[in-house]
Structure formats: structure tokens, C-alpha cells
Enzyme design. Structure first.
Site, PDB file in Angstrom:
ATOM      1  N   GLY A  77       3.423  11.151  -8.473  1.00 31.50           N
ATOM      2  CA  GLY A  77       4.337  10.157  -9.026  1.00 31.50           C
ATOM      3  C   GLY A  77       5.131   9.430  -7.966  1.00 31.50           C
TER       4      GLY A  77
ATOM      5  N   ARG B 170       0.823  -1.211   0.000  1.00 27.58           N
ATOM      6  CA  ARG B 170       0.000   0.000   0.000  1.00 27.58           C
ATOM      7  C   ARG B 170       0.861   1.268   0.000  1.00 27.58           C
ATOM      8  NH1 ARG B 170      -3.712   2.522   4.364  1.00 27.58           N
ATOM      9  NH2 ARG B 170      -5.306   3.568   3.101  1.00 27.58           N
TER      10      ARG B 170
ATOM     11  N   HIS C  58       0.310   4.411  -2.557  1.00 28.67           N
ATOM     12  CA  HIS C  58       0.030   5.777  -2.106  1.00 28.67           C
ATOM     13  C   HIS C  58       1.145   6.745  -2.492  1.00 28.67           C
ATOM     14  CE1 HIS C  58      -3.474   5.312   0.940  1.00 28.67           C
ATOM     15  NE2 HIS C  58      -3.659   4.602  -0.137  1.00 28.67           N
ATOM     16  N   ASP C  59       2.359   6.239  -2.551  1.00 25.50           N
ATOM     17  CA  ASP C  59       3.448   7.105  -3.010  1.00 25.50           C
ATOM     18  C   ASP C  59       3.214   7.490  -4.470  1.00 25.50           C
ATOM     19  OD1 ASP C  59       5.917   8.460  -3.179  1.00 25.50           O
ATOM     20  OD2 ASP C  59       6.865   6.667  -4.018  1.00 25.50           O
TER      21      ASP C  59
END
Ligand code: HEM
Ligand code: NAG
Ligand code: NAG
Ligand code: NAG
Length: 320
Positions: free
Chosen positions: A71, A61, A65-66
Site C-alpha cells: 500500500g 514511478r 512502486h510505493d
């Protein structure tokens, strides 16, 4: 070359050239600078996952999310500071994203193994996500990750945090949220298969459990209610599918029986354009694996920072 190919080729190899890959992105990027980098990451991930199976989910995850905020630049790892409006405090991440200590440990061991800081935190997130999935897979599988990406060191705009999708979204919103990052409906469905791993907090599925009676299996809803009361208990956990420590197709099978945990999960099988993909993956683990690997590579290449656009951080939590 031969030994590196051997390392990457075990099991079922997928070599996918993403359309967005620039010349600087390569699966062999660290082959010359630090051949020990990838085995070191794998070792630390495997140890962390064997200590706690859920950690594999949490690391997967983190990479997602990064990548969805500006990007894949490891911006998510930056701690709050007077100049950093940390993503860690954004609503979808606060009291929810986890695994930062494992990333710190990987970074420190990789820098030691390489003798100097050559592996970026963004690449560590991508490789840790892949190794987590592989560690929890039911079939022998692997895929190449394209590395080289540096990390960002500038102040982040809070408005960007809205690029993370809400579990209360309907299908059109999910589709357009992925499209914004160059990802299509297939990417959306197959990457949502990441929810074959891990847990969600009661606050994210309470409304579905009590108010979506028209679209949830009644026995499933009944069971959820016992651990997710109408008032309070917002942090109580429920698994995102019946086998939260196994990377399998149960997530998709479950959707067919209206047993998706999140509203956004069930949206993928509610009479809309993505129903057929859910059906395909629910009966074909090989297709799920193949397409998941392809879409992970695509997601890992959202706006990579190359060359002098970025830096390799000495500490993933702060800019150099
Ligand atoms: C399609 C839009 C998505 C939405 C709305 C969404 C939303 C969520 C929510 C609300 C949770 C529970 C968080 C909590 O309660 O603390 C969660 C957990 C999780 N998500 Fe997603 N997600 C999406 C896509 C993805 C994708 C693409 C991946 C990876 C490929 C992913 C991987 C995970 C994993 C592994 C967990 C469990 C984490 C853990 O147990 O620590 N999700 N997601
Ligand atoms: C996270 O948890 C802490 C401690 O329980 C609480 O003070 C804070 O408000 C929570 N943050 C969010 C965004 O829920
Ligand atoms: C169910 O929906 C109503 C009306 O939108 C809302 O007030 C209530 O809080 C919801 N119940 C739960 C348990 O979320
Ligand atoms: C809660 O569920 C009801 C019934 O499906 C829906 O109308 C409402 O928009 C939901 N609320 C949230 C916050 O998702």
C-alpha cells in the site's frame, strides 16, 4: 473554501470518489492544517522538472512502486538500517528508482511552510506524482489526490517485494498482479501509460530486442541494438516512448506498431483482451487523461494508513 476550490479547479478537473476511500481520506485534508502544503509541493516539483525533465518520470514511478508494496505508505523511502530491509535494495528498485533527493527537499520545504511536520511522506509521493504528470502534460489537466495517509514504521517483509511486476511478464501475469491490488484491466492499461514518460535500462529490454523478432518492429529493434549490445551495456538508457518528456498518447500509438520497449508494454497489444483499450487511448487523448486520473486516484488509495495505524515521519528516510 472558495479559494481552495479555485486552486484545484484550474484546467480540466476530475473529482472521482474511489470506492475504497474511507471517511478520513479527503482532497481537502490539508486545507485546514496547512493551506501552503500543496502549492509548496507543486513549486518544488516544477523546479525539479525544469532542471531535468526526466525527474517527472522518476517521481511518478516512485509513487507507483510505493503503492504496490504493502500500500501507499512511503515504505519505499525508508533507508536500509538494522531493522529495515529497505525496498530500495529490491531488484526492481536498486540502481533504478530515483528522485529521493527531490522528495527530501519537498519534505523539508513543506515542513518549513507548515511550521511543523503535518504532511506525510506518503502524501508527498502522491502529490509529487500528480504534479509531475501535470507539469509534463500536453493538455491543461489536473486531478485531485485524496490525502491523509500516514506512513508505516515497521519492518518490511522482503517477500512483498515480489508484488512489483517484472518487465518480462506476460499479459495474464500483469492482469493478476494488478488484480491483487484491486485494480482491473483498464487500470493496468491506462496506468501503464505512465510509460509515456521516462527511460529504461538496456538490461530490461535486451531480450526483447534480440529474441522477440516475431513481435517487434524490425527497424525499431535494429535501432535499439545500436545502444543495447548483446553483451554488456546493461545500464544504457532508451526512452519508453518517442516523447519521454511529454505526457501524451505516443506510448499507445507506438504499441500498435509493435514498438513497445518492454516485453510487458507490448503484451498490452499482442492480440489479447487489452488490445481494444490500447486502440481507444491511441486515438483519444481526452479518454487517456480522464481514465489515467481515475486510476491514479484508485492506485493512490491502495491500503491507506489512517489514524493511529501510522505516523507522520520527521524524515522520510527513517521512522520517528
Ligand atoms: C505494468 C507493469 C509495469 C512494469 C513491468 C514496469 C516496469 C518498468 C521498468 C522495467 C522500467 C525501467 C526501469 C529501469 O530500467 O531502471 C520502468 C520505468 C518507468 N515506469 Fe514502469 N512498469 C510498470 C508499470 C508502471 C506504472 C503503473 C507506472 C506509473 C503509473 C510506471 C511508471 C514508470 C515510469 C515513469 C518509468 C520511467 C522512470 C524514469 O525514467 O526514471 N510504470 N517501468
Ligand atoms: C547496483 O550498482 C552497484 C554499483 O554499480 C552494484 O555494485 C550493485 O550490485 C548493483 N545492484 C543491483 C541489484 O544491480
Ligand atoms: C536470447 O535467448 C537465448 C535463449 O533463451 C538466451 O540464451 C540469450 O541470452 C538471449 N539473448 C539476449 C540478448 O538476451
Ligand atoms: C527471451 O525471449 C524469448 C523469445 O521470446 C523467450 O522465449 C524467453 O522466455 C525470454 N527470456 C526472458 C528472460 O524473458
Amino acid at each position: 473554501m472558495a479559494s481552495r476550490i479555485f486552486f484545484c479547479l484550474w484546467g480540466y478537473l476530475l473529482l472521482v470518489l474511489p470506492a475504497t476511500a474511507s471517511a478520513a481520506l479527503s482532497p481537502y485534508y490539508y486545507g485546514g492544517t496547512c493551506p501552503n502544503a500543496l502549492p509548496t509541493i507543486k513549486r518544488v516539483v516544477e523546479a525539479a522538472v525544469s532542471r531535468e525533465r526526466r525527474m517527472g518520470a522518476s517521481l511518478l514511478r516512485l509513487h507507483f512502486h510505493d503503492c504496490f508494496v504493502n500500500g501507499c505508505d512511503a515504505s519505499l523511502l525508508l533507508d536500509p538500517s538494522p531493522t529495515i530491509d529497505s525496498e530500495k535494495n529490491a531488484l526492481p528498485n536498486a540502481n533504478s528508482t530515483r528522485g529521493f533527493e527531490v522528495i527530501d527537499q519537498i519534505k523539508s520545504e513543506v515542513d518549513k511552510a507548515c511550521g511543523r511536520p503535518v504532511v506525510s511522506c506518503a502524501d508527498i509521493l502522491a502529490v509529487a506524482a500528480r504534479d509531475s504528470v501535470v507539469a509534463l502534460s500536453t493538455i491543461q489537466a489536473n486531478f485531485l489526490v485524496y490525502y491523509c495517509c500516514f506512513e508505516i514504521f515497521v519492518f518490511k517483509m522482503r517477500t512483498k517485494f515480489s508484488d512489483l511486476l517484472s518487465p518480462f511478464s506476460d499479459l495474464p501475469e500483469l492482469i493478476s498482479g494488478f488484480k491483487k491490488h484491486g485494480l482491473n484491466e483498464k487500470d493496468l492499461v491506462v496506468l501503464s501509460g505512465g510509460h509515456t514518460l521516462g527511460f529504461a535500462q538496456c538490461g530490461t529490454f535486451k531480450n526483447r530486442t534480440y529474441n522477440e523478432t516475431y513481435n517487434i518492429n524490425p527497424n525499431f529493434a535494429q535501432k535499439l541494438r545500436s545502444s543495447c549490445p548483446p553483451n554488456g551495456g546493461d545500464r544504457n538508457l532508451a526512452p519508453l516512448d518517442p516523447t519521454p518528456a511529454r505526457f501524451d498518447i505516443a506510448y499507445f500509438t507506438n504499441l500498435k506498431y509493435k514498438k513497445g520497449l518492454l516485453h510487458s508494454d507490448q503484451q498490452l497489444f499482442s492480440g489479447g483482451s487489452t488490445d481494444n483499450l490500447v486502440k481507444t487511448y491511441s486515438s483519444n487523448p481526452q479518454a487517456f487523461w480522464r481514465d489515467f486520473a481515475k486510476s491514479m486516484v484508485k492506485m493512490g488509495n491502495i491500503k491507506p494508513l489512517t489514524g493511529n495505524q501510522g505516523q507522520v515521519r520527521l524524515n522520510c528516510r527513517m521512522a520517528n
